[in-house]
Design a protein around this motif. Sequence first.
Motif, short mmCIF file in Angstrom:
data_model
loop_
_atom_site.label_atom_id
_atom_site.label_comp_id
_atom_site.label_asym_id
_atom_site.label_seq_id
_atom_site.Cartn_x
_atom_site.Cartn_y
_atom_site.Cartn_z
N SER A 193 0.92 -1.21 -0.04
CA SER A 193 0.00 -0.16 0.12
C SER A 193 0.93 1.29 0.01
N LEU A 213 2.19 1.72 -3.42
CA LEU A 213 1.60 2.26 -4.30
C LEU A 213 1.16 3.62 -4.21
N ILE A 246 -4.04 -1.83 1.26
CA ILE A 246 -3.53 -2.34 -0.25
C ILE A 246 -4.70 -2.14 -1.20
N TRP A 247 -6.13 -2.39 -0.71
CA TRP A 247 -7.11 -2.00 -1.65
C TRP A 247 -7.44 -0.52 -1.87
N SER A 281 -5.03 1.60 -1.71
CA SER A 281 -4.04 2.32 -2.62
C SER A 281 -4.45 1.92 -4.12
N VAL A 282 -4.85 0.35 -4.43
CA VAL A 282 -5.18 -0.14 -5.79
C VAL A 282 -6.48 0.94 -6.03
N PHE A 335 -4.81 3.92 -7.39
CA PHE A 335 -3.62 4.31 -8.24
C PHE A 335 -4.12 3.78 -9.57
N VAL A 336 -4.87 2.99 -9.97
CA VAL A 336 -5.44 2.45 -11.13
C VAL A 336 -6.11 3.35 -11.90
#
Length: 470
Positions: free
Chosen positions: A222, A225, A357-358, A360-361, A364-365
């Motif tokens: 995370s 990212l 982590i989720w 950041s995703v 980020f995407v």
Amino acid sequence: MKNFVKKFLGFSVGPILGSLVSFITVPLTTFFISPSQMGKASMFTVIQGLVVSFIYLGIDQAYTREYHYEPDEKKLIQNAILVPMSFALIVSVLLIFFSKEFSVWMFESPRYSYVAYLFAVMCVGLVLERFILLLIRMRERSGEYSLFTVSLKVLILLTTVILIFTRKRDFLTIVYSTIIGQLLGDGVLFLRYRHYILPKFSEYDFSLIKRMCMFGFPLIISVSLTNLLNTMDRLFLRDFSTYSELGIYTAALKVAAIVQLVQSAFTTFWVPTAYRWNKEHRDMKVYVFVSQLVLFIFTLFFFGLLFTKKFIVLILSSRYSDAQFVIGLLALTPVLYTISETTTLGIVFSGKSYYNIWVSVIAFVPNIILNFLLIKPFGTVGAAISTATAYLLFFIGRTYFSKKCGFAIPSTNLTINCILLFIAGILSSLRNNYSYILVIVVFLICLISQRGFYYKLYDVIKHPDQWNLD
């Protein structure tokens, strides 16, 4: 309430003065160094951010979480620093072995491989600095923290001034001043706290190290990212635009960093305070009040920046005048990040760091997609919109997953206001005569929508004993 304000102001002095010192270097560098050279120098900052995202391995966050539960603070910091320092040494060796490749990656030439040697030493210093400053923060020693924070920035400023007037004025001036000033400041910290840092094998507790690694390692993804999120705009600008555009964008980032005066002050104070409040089982209303207070303060700072951006940009060279159109959008990064620090506490308190982590995703995407689509047609404005959008999603993601962990802070009004700030940032990037008026309208809507906070603030001032904010 008085104790709350006193501690906040105590921790604020260092970050605010440090940010002001950093801000002084902006006109100094933009006056003497061209946008294209500034763009090259910014790549060093990008790489530094990427390395930092890995080098702590999330153990720094685990250290703050364990601080109030481990009675021996020397034992805790000895165990916490072991893994990151070992990793920093490995990274340093790799930098030395691949110094030419490092130079080509950053500056598109193998001529500057010696910068990798300096950066290798800097990696070790960054780990020392991070954990020593965390120790001071968790002790809530605001005066000492402020002194060291300001000293680090002053050393970088003095080094910048010396190098500007003693060598060729190019991107290496900024790179050298950053590294040398940082190492001098880290040296002072090490001498002051070496009795905490120097390894003592009898202090090592591998069950404690394992516990911190279990909490910290999921954060690597995370944090990495998030740091990529902070650097993708400049990486895309380098590939899809020019070093000159990248330099203007970097100058705008430095001006927008004036908002980080408040961000640095708050986050430095908030982390140890929030952990202590959680240990003391404080009522949810105190967290809600702090969240609304942060929103209100940042609303004032953000719109203040938008209304004065033309005058602020005057401190830059005329070569950087286009920076004014992206300052508002770039300022949203510290604004939205800091507001999210008050809503993400469910993830922190529950120890479910994998939710980061989720988050950041989610940010980020879309950031990658928007950078790819917007930078070619819109240049720096496209990069700024991409980053601002990503941080709006970052705030929403943090708040959502924090609620899943049981920290049910009311967020509807917060989210609406964050969207309004985002709209104002986009309006400020337009080059027409009506955008200023529209920004004023959005500002008034924000103030009206936060009217419930004003009554709450009055009650806190009137009845501080009922709020327990110390």
